[in-house]
Design a protein around this motif. Sequence first.
Motif, PDB file in Angstrom:
ATOM      1  N   ASP A   1       0.928  -1.733   0.095  1.00  0.00           N
ATOM      2  CA  ASP A   1       0.247   0.183  -0.441  1.00  0.00           C
ATOM      3  C   ASP A   1       0.907   1.196  -0.046  1.00  0.00           C
ATOM      4  O   ASP A   1       0.358   2.142  -0.292  1.00  0.00           O
ATOM      5  CB  ASP A   1      -1.303  -0.412   0.826  1.00  0.00           C
ATOM      6  CG  ASP A   1      -2.394  -0.340   1.020  1.00  0.00           C
ATOM      7  OD1 ASP A   1      -2.245  -1.422  -0.657  1.00  0.00           O
ATOM      8  OD2 ASP A   1      -2.675  -1.141   2.355  1.00  0.00           O
TER       9      ASP A   1
ATOM     10  N   SER B   1     -15.576   6.559   9.722  1.00  0.00           N
ATOM     11  CA  SER B   1     -14.995   5.768   9.646  1.00  0.00           C
ATOM     12  C   SER B   1     -15.676   4.885   8.740  1.00  0.00           C
ATOM     13  O   SER B   1     -14.791   3.427   8.961  1.00  0.00           O
ATOM     14  CB  SER B   1     -15.460   4.916  11.052  1.00  0.00           C
ATOM     15  OG  SER B   1     -17.039   4.571  11.385  1.00  0.00           O
ATOM     16  N   HIS B   2     -16.002   4.515   8.230  1.00  0.00           N
ATOM     17  CA  HIS B   2     -16.978   4.662   6.284  1.00  0.00           C
ATOM     18  C   HIS B   2     -15.972   4.496   5.489  1.00  0.00           C
ATOM     19  O   HIS B   2     -16.052   4.460   4.530  1.00  0.00           O
ATOM     20  CB  HIS B   2     -18.539   4.700   6.081  1.00  0.00           C
ATOM     21  CG  HIS B   2     -19.278   3.900   7.916  1.00  0.00           C
ATOM     22  ND1 HIS B   2     -20.026   5.171   7.899  1.00  0.00           N
ATOM     23  CD2 HIS B   2     -19.021   3.271   8.364  1.00  0.00           C
ATOM     24  CE1 HIS B   2     -20.204   4.375   9.333  1.00  0.00           C
ATOM     25  NE2 HIS B   2     -20.027   3.491   9.859  1.00  0.00           N
TER      26      HIS B   2
ATOM     27  N   ARG C   1     -12.457   4.699   3.825  1.00  0.00           N
ATOM     28  CA  ARG C   1     -11.319   4.367   3.302  1.00  0.00           C
ATOM     29  C   ARG C   1     -10.198   4.346   2.370  1.00  0.00           C
ATOM     30  O   ARG C   1     -10.731   3.511   1.146  1.00  0.00           O
ATOM     31  CB  ARG C   1     -11.017   2.954   3.689  1.00  0.00           C
ATOM     32  CG  ARG C   1      -9.854   2.307   4.273  1.00  0.00           C
ATOM     33  CD  ARG C   1      -8.924   2.237   5.302  1.00  0.00           C
ATOM     34  NE  ARG C   1      -9.044   2.551   6.612  1.00  0.00           N
ATOM     35  CZ  ARG C   1      -8.940   3.553   7.962  1.00  0.00           C
ATOM     36  NH1 ARG C   1      -7.565   4.405   7.564  1.00  0.00           N
ATOM     37  NH2 ARG C   1      -9.465   3.439   8.398  1.00  0.00           N
ATOM     38  N   GLY C   2      -8.916   4.479   2.033  1.00  0.00           N
ATOM     39  CA  GLY C   2      -8.364   4.488   0.907  1.00  0.00           C
ATOM     40  C   GLY C   2      -9.531   5.390  -0.429  1.00  0.00           C
ATOM     41  O   GLY C   2      -9.403   4.865  -1.430  1.00  0.00           O
TER      42      GLY C   2
ATOM     43  N   THR D   1     -17.350   2.436   2.699  1.00  0.00           N
ATOM     44  CA  THR D   1     -17.291   1.073   2.959  1.00  0.00           C
ATOM     45  C   THR D   1     -18.577   1.177   4.220  1.00  0.00           C
ATOM     46  O   THR D   1     -18.767   1.402   5.060  1.00  0.00           O
ATOM     47  CB  THR D   1     -16.600  -0.208   3.474  1.00  0.00           C
ATOM     48  OG1 THR D   1     -15.576   0.249   2.037  1.00  0.00           O
ATOM     49  CG2 THR D   1     -16.865  -0.992   4.111  1.00  0.00           C
TER      50      THR D   1
ATOM     51  N   GLU E   1      -9.051  11.495  12.014  1.00  0.00           N
ATOM     52  CA  GLU E   1      -8.069  11.469  11.106  1.00  0.00           C
ATOM     53  C   GLU E   1      -8.826  12.622  10.129  1.00  0.00           C
ATOM     54  O   GLU E   1      -9.170  12.194   8.971  1.00  0.00           O
ATOM     55  CB  GLU E   1      -8.112  10.295  10.636  1.00  0.00           C
ATOM     56  CG  GLU E   1      -6.661   9.710   9.993  1.00  0.00           C
ATOM     57  CD  GLU E   1      -6.984   8.032   9.297  1.00  0.00           C
ATOM     58  OE1 GLU E   1      -6.202   8.475   8.072  1.00  0.00           O
ATOM     59  OE2 GLU E   1      -7.220   7.094  10.041  1.00  0.00           O
TER      60      GLU E   1
ATOM     61  N   ARG F   1      -9.403  12.028   5.332  1.00  0.00           N
ATOM     62  CA  ARG F   1      -9.835  11.074   5.250  1.00  0.00           C
ATOM     63  C   ARG F   1     -10.566  11.257   4.476  1.00  0.00           C
ATOM     64  O   ARG F   1     -11.676  12.371   4.346  1.00  0.00           O
ATOM     65  CB  ARG F   1     -10.412  10.255   6.183  1.00  0.00           C
ATOM     66  CG  ARG F   1     -10.695   8.530   5.781  1.00  0.00           C
ATOM     67  CD  ARG F   1     -11.741   7.583   6.812  1.00  0.00           C
ATOM     68  NE  ARG F   1     -10.475   8.377   7.970  1.00  0.00           N
ATOM     69  CZ  ARG F   1     -10.880   7.168   8.987  1.00  0.00           C
ATOM     70  NH1 ARG F   1     -12.151   6.728   9.624  1.00  0.00           N
ATOM     71  NH2 ARG F   1      -9.807   6.188  10.032  1.00  0.00           N
TER      72      ARG F   1
ATOM     73  N   SER G   1      -6.119  12.563  -1.167  1.00  0.00           N
ATOM     74  CA  SER G   1      -6.016  11.692  -0.038  1.00  0.00           C
ATOM     75  C   SER G   1      -3.871  11.804   0.713  1.00  0.00           C
ATOM     76  O   SER G   1      -3.681  10.578   0.604  1.00  0.00           O
ATOM     77  CB  SER G   1      -5.390  10.737  -0.879  1.00  0.00           C
ATOM     78  OG  SER G   1      -6.921   9.773  -0.764  1.00  0.00           O
TER      79      SER G   1
END
Length: 401
Positions: free
Chosen positions: A199, A272-273, A275-276, A280, A312, A315, A352
């Motif tokens: 990654d 929290s949903h 990512r990258g 999700t 964070e 994100r 990102s």
Amino acid sequence: MTSFPKHKRYKDSGIEWLGEVPEHWEIAPFQGLFDMSLEKNGNEIVGEMLSISGYRGVERKRYESDSQKRTKEQLADYRVVRNGQLAVNTMWLNYAGLGVSEFEGHMSPAYRAYNIRPKLSRRYAHHLLRSSIYVEAYTGLMQGIRPNSMQIKNEDFKKISILVPTCAEQDRIVAFLDQKTAEIDALIAKKQRQIELLDEQKAILINRAVTRGLNPNAKLKPSGIEWLPKIPDNWSSVKLRHLAALIQTGPFGSQLHSEEYVENGTPIINPSHMRGGRITPDFKCAITDKKVAELARHKLRCGDIVFARRGELGRCGLVTGKEEGWICGTGSLLMRPKLGQMNSEYLVLALSDRHVGEVLTLQSVGSTMDNLNTGMISDLAVPLPPIETQATIVEAAHQIT
């Protein structure tokens, strides 16, 4: 696949889903080995909030923010779970929603807690009741309309047959399973580290494409961007306010409470949903159609970008056709790019960059938690290649991935 030695003699268990079992093993009903605990918090809160994971069993509850935590008064009716007790979520048994706790704490009053009688090893009970053959048995007994709202009646659960080997055999089974699961966990950790390294390599390659383009010989100029020294000569730097048709925060906390969450409704998208660069969802973090109508101005559209507004920072996630109509959560912030000026997927790749998160964190307000507002996002500058170049970079990023 490990091969196990067979016992000398077997017997018909008399239970269709169990089939034949070793002749000397006992079979007892659940109610003969487990006693329900009715202990609740009351005025004294026991331990910490616990939840039940289909993968790990009983674990500590993780909150996205302090606003989701219950008050002492709300927790008074919560079920106490002691170390060594069996905790059961009867609405999640078809996903192995049970396990023997290694913690002292409390959990939802809708869950159940059981004391385990000495005839049964606690670790053996944990492994047995979470095995696939038992999960299939629970699933066959569950009643309800929707898969995620089905439940086992208490009377049916109490009659489930429990396999009881000798104490020595239970200990050997537990020792074997604990050793093997530890070995597997070690292998998983090794693979996860390999994934992390890959990654990192991927992020470096994509970052270079997003910030320098695909021509390694391109002439560069000062960018004027705080987190990016130089950009190709034919690129420009633009603040997000000039690229956005809309920038707004999610609903106020008073408009949406965690108590209003339902399963299998319209997902709420919280930090929290993300990512990258992708979204999700957690389908247990969702709301009813009625609540969706109340929060209509926070509906997501294809091409929108959702930011983490706290925690964070940096994100973010791209809204695709799959997520269209979902709701921007309280802890998130929504940006809707202007059509024709910006490729949303390119913008997510640019945002990102880890340096973006560092800049936002330095600018953030809030004494206990970093907090992002619309002004900070509006003033954030990003590199802007020609629109055709953006599409080419996005395609290159797909190939790198």
